[in-house]
Design an enzyme around this catalytic site. Sequence first.
Site, PDB file in Angstrom:
ATOM      1  CB  SER A   1      42.613  22.806  41.779  1.00  0.00           C
ATOM      2  OG  SER A   1      41.195  22.838  41.218  1.00  0.00           O
TER       3      SER A   1
ATOM      4  N   GLY B   1      41.718  29.710  40.981  1.00  0.00           N
ATOM      5  CA  GLY B   1      40.863  30.841  41.502  1.00  0.00           C
ATOM      6  C   GLY B   1      41.295  31.174  42.905  1.00  0.00           C
ATOM      7  CE1 TYR B   2      39.481  36.227  45.236  1.00  0.00           C
ATOM      8  CE2 TYR B   2      37.780  35.448  43.783  1.00  0.00           C
ATOM      9  CZ  TYR B   2      38.416  36.621  44.586  1.00  0.00           C
ATOM     10  OH  TYR B   2      38.308  38.048  43.959  1.00  0.00           O
TER      11      TYR B   2
ATOM     12  CG  LEU C   1      33.130  23.135  46.209  1.00  0.00           C
ATOM     13  CD1 LEU C   1      32.131  22.309  46.336  1.00  0.00           C
ATOM     14  CD2 LEU C   1      34.326  22.266  45.533  1.00  0.00           C
ATOM     15  CB  ALA C   2      33.147  27.914  41.205  1.00  0.00           C
TER      16      ALA C   2
ATOM     17  CE1 TYR D   1      27.546  35.520  39.996  1.00  0.00           C
ATOM     18  CE2 TYR D   1      26.900  36.737  42.168  1.00  0.00           C
ATOM     19  CZ  TYR D   1      27.710  35.653  41.580  1.00  0.00           C
ATOM     20  OH  TYR D   1      28.436  34.728  42.183  1.00  0.00           O
TER      21      TYR D   1
ATOM     22  CG  LEU E   1      39.854  39.156  41.068  1.00  0.00           C
ATOM     23  CD1 LEU E   1      40.671  38.500  42.131  1.00  0.00           C
ATOM     24  CD2 LEU E   1      40.806  40.220  40.256  1.00  0.00           C
TER      25      LEU E   1
HETATM   26  P1  NAD Z   1      37.275  28.461  40.138  1.00  0.00           P
HETATM   27  O1  NAD Z   1      36.770  27.904  38.803  1.00  0.00           O
HETATM   28  O2  NAD Z   1      38.535  29.066  39.791  1.00  0.00           O
HETATM   29  O3  NAD Z   1      37.795  27.051  41.291  1.00  0.00           O
HETATM   30  C1  NAD Z   1      36.746  26.254  41.212  1.00  0.00           C
HETATM   31  C2  NAD Z   1      37.276  25.008  42.338  1.00  0.00           C
HETATM   32  O4  NAD Z   1      36.137  24.127  42.431  1.00  0.00           O
HETATM   33  C3  NAD Z   1      38.297  24.382  41.621  1.00  0.00           C
HETATM   34  O5  NAD Z   1      39.248  23.913  42.659  1.00  0.00           O
HETATM   35  C4  NAD Z   1      37.410  22.984  41.107  1.00  0.00           C
HETATM   36  O6  NAD Z   1      38.565  21.829  40.971  1.00  0.00           O
HETATM   37  C5  NAD Z   1      36.510  22.853  42.265  1.00  0.00           C
HETATM   38  N1  NAD Z   1      35.290  21.929  42.046  1.00  0.00           N
HETATM   39  C6  NAD Z   1      34.478  22.342  41.090  1.00  0.00           C
HETATM   40  N2  NAD Z   1      33.470  21.338  41.065  1.00  0.00           N
HETATM   41  C7  NAD Z   1      34.039  20.337  41.916  1.00  0.00           C
HETATM   42  C8  NAD Z   1      33.385  19.186  42.629  1.00  0.00           C
HETATM   43  N3  NAD Z   1      32.293  18.509  42.176  1.00  0.00           N
HETATM   44  N4  NAD Z   1      34.281  18.544  43.340  1.00  0.00           N
HETATM   45  C9  NAD Z   1      35.516  18.825  43.917  1.00  0.00           C
HETATM   46  N5  NAD Z   1      36.187  20.164  43.701  1.00  0.00           N
HETATM   47  C10 NAD Z   1      35.295  20.731  42.711  1.00  0.00           C
HETATM   48  O7  NAD Z   1      36.134  29.195  40.810  1.00  0.00           O
HETATM   49  P2  NAD Z   1      36.330  30.771  41.585  1.00  0.00           P
HETATM   50  O8  NAD Z   1      36.146  31.903  40.581  1.00  0.00           O
HETATM   51  O9  NAD Z   1      37.568  30.972  42.515  1.00  0.00           O
HETATM   52  O10 NAD Z   1      35.185  30.702  42.703  1.00  0.00           O
HETATM   53  C11 NAD Z   1      35.249  30.183  43.962  1.00  0.00           C
HETATM   54  C12 NAD Z   1      34.443  30.936  44.723  1.00  0.00           C
HETATM   55  O11 NAD Z   1      34.498  32.155  44.807  1.00  0.00           O
HETATM   56  C13 NAD Z   1      32.655  30.630  44.278  1.00  0.00           C
HETATM   57  O12 NAD Z   1      31.912  30.507  45.361  1.00  0.00           O
HETATM   58  C14 NAD Z   1      32.601  31.940  43.587  1.00  0.00           C
HETATM   59  O13 NAD Z   1      31.306  32.428  43.666  1.00  0.00           O
HETATM   60  C15 NAD Z   1      33.515  32.944  44.425  1.00  0.00           C
HETATM   61  N6  NAD Z   1      33.880  34.302  43.856  1.00  0.00           N
HETATM   62  C16 NAD Z   1      34.411  34.446  42.741  1.00  0.00           C
HETATM   63  C17 NAD Z   1      34.677  35.683  42.309  1.00  0.00           C
HETATM   64  C18 NAD Z   1      35.280  35.601  40.543  1.00  0.00           C
HETATM   65  O14 NAD Z   1      34.926  36.827  40.328  1.00  0.00           O
HETATM   66  N7  NAD Z   1      36.046  34.696  40.135  1.00  0.00           N
HETATM   67  C19 NAD Z   1      34.215  36.728  42.850  1.00  0.00           C
HETATM   68  C20 NAD Z   1      33.716  36.656  44.380  1.00  0.00           C
HETATM   69  C21 NAD Z   1      33.607  35.311  44.648  1.00  0.00           C
END
Ligand code: NAD
Length: 405
Positions: free
Chosen positions: A59, A61-62, A148-149, A244, A283
Amino acid sequence: MGGVRRVRLMIIKPRVRGFICLTAHPAGCAAHVQEQIDYVKSKGVIGNGPRNVLVIGASTGYGLASRITASFGSGARTMGVFFERPPSEKKCATAGWYNSAAFHRAAAAEGLYARSFNGDAFSDEMKVQVVEAIREDIGQVDLVVYSLASPRRQHPRTGETHKSVLKPIGQHYTASTLDTDKGAVSEVTIGPATEQEIADTVAVMGGEDWGFWMEALDEGGVLAPGTTTVAYDYIGPEVTWPVYTNGTMGRAKIDLREAARQIDARLKENGNGRAYVSVNKALVTQASSAIPVVPLYISILYRVMKEKGNHEGTIEQIQRLFATHLYNSREPQLDDKGLIRIDDWEMEPDIQARVKEIWPRVTSENLREITDFDNYQEEFLKLFGFGLPGVDYDQEVDQMVGLDP
Ligand code: NAD
């Protein structure tokens, strides 16, 4: 899916508290999703792309970028799992809800199948429900994105609730950090995690749940031969390593990589599938804004990468991941640890050298001048649907938006 039928007209403005925004704007979130769809379309079709896709964490982010890229880059059918608050009479929904509603409308307009599940992805019940739905609707999936995050996880087998922390291991860590609400730079010292905190963070953000998902999908007979699965990882610059990469979250990511190896072996046995970990760029997302020090790094990084002309957002990152590593008749190029490095441009030595040079000079006074903090704040608000061109924020908008188009 969750249809919400009543109408509640409201003027919705941002209400930022620290690193979260308590409100979200449905029309703004829709405009944000549309921007991402337009970008993917502008890049053209991603050849021999995925057909049937499950995105866990779909929903924001990534994960959202992955769902959009699969649908609008390759015409894939998508199922999405997320945990978002639907709207009520008293409160607007979370941004991920409005994003998903907008995604559903856009997919339906182009005749693209999309189905979503709002609930706890860590639970066994959710896995059973999704396996059933795949079997009924699309038969099998050939791509599973795990994105998931979460700050906590209730373990489905023990019932225990684990909370993740962002802490160094075995040492204190002192560094400049940024209060993104106030625009103030200050020094932060974070004490070392306890063994329990390390274990809890691994339980939440490590690879066990990804393994449980792949097991459930495999045992349910809904993985197509040659299935690809990918989860997202982060490494980043040395200055953030203590909190981190070498901290609690880094331990969780080591566990995620180990899970990838185990899932990969299982998929290879059952029909030539593959499991990958892609290291993505830092990001502005809801997850990253909660990490100490990282928003300051992102503000500097954006400035430096824009100067060089190779700045990307989540959608550009994922479109490039799909187009140059996973599909388009390409093979993923892996580093010496077996990881896809779509953070390659972020980690270019000249970019990192310039970040390192700017870092010690940043103060609250020169923050807006020598970093891209203004854009950090804009991007942060955009996550919640604020500041999008073409949206009139003084107009009332119906907050009771349902997921069904
Ligand atoms: P985000 O917070 O934008 O998205 C998290 C998603 O997880 C959302 O869709 C949320 O609804 C879902 N979620 C959380 N808890 C849940 C649960 N219990 N059940 C169902 N859905 C659930 O996060 P993001 O930054 O896109 O991170 C996603 C992945 O990318 C992570 O593994 C993160 O470590 C990785 N990542 C992020 C970055 C960054 O800079 N943002 C960089 C590299 C890697």
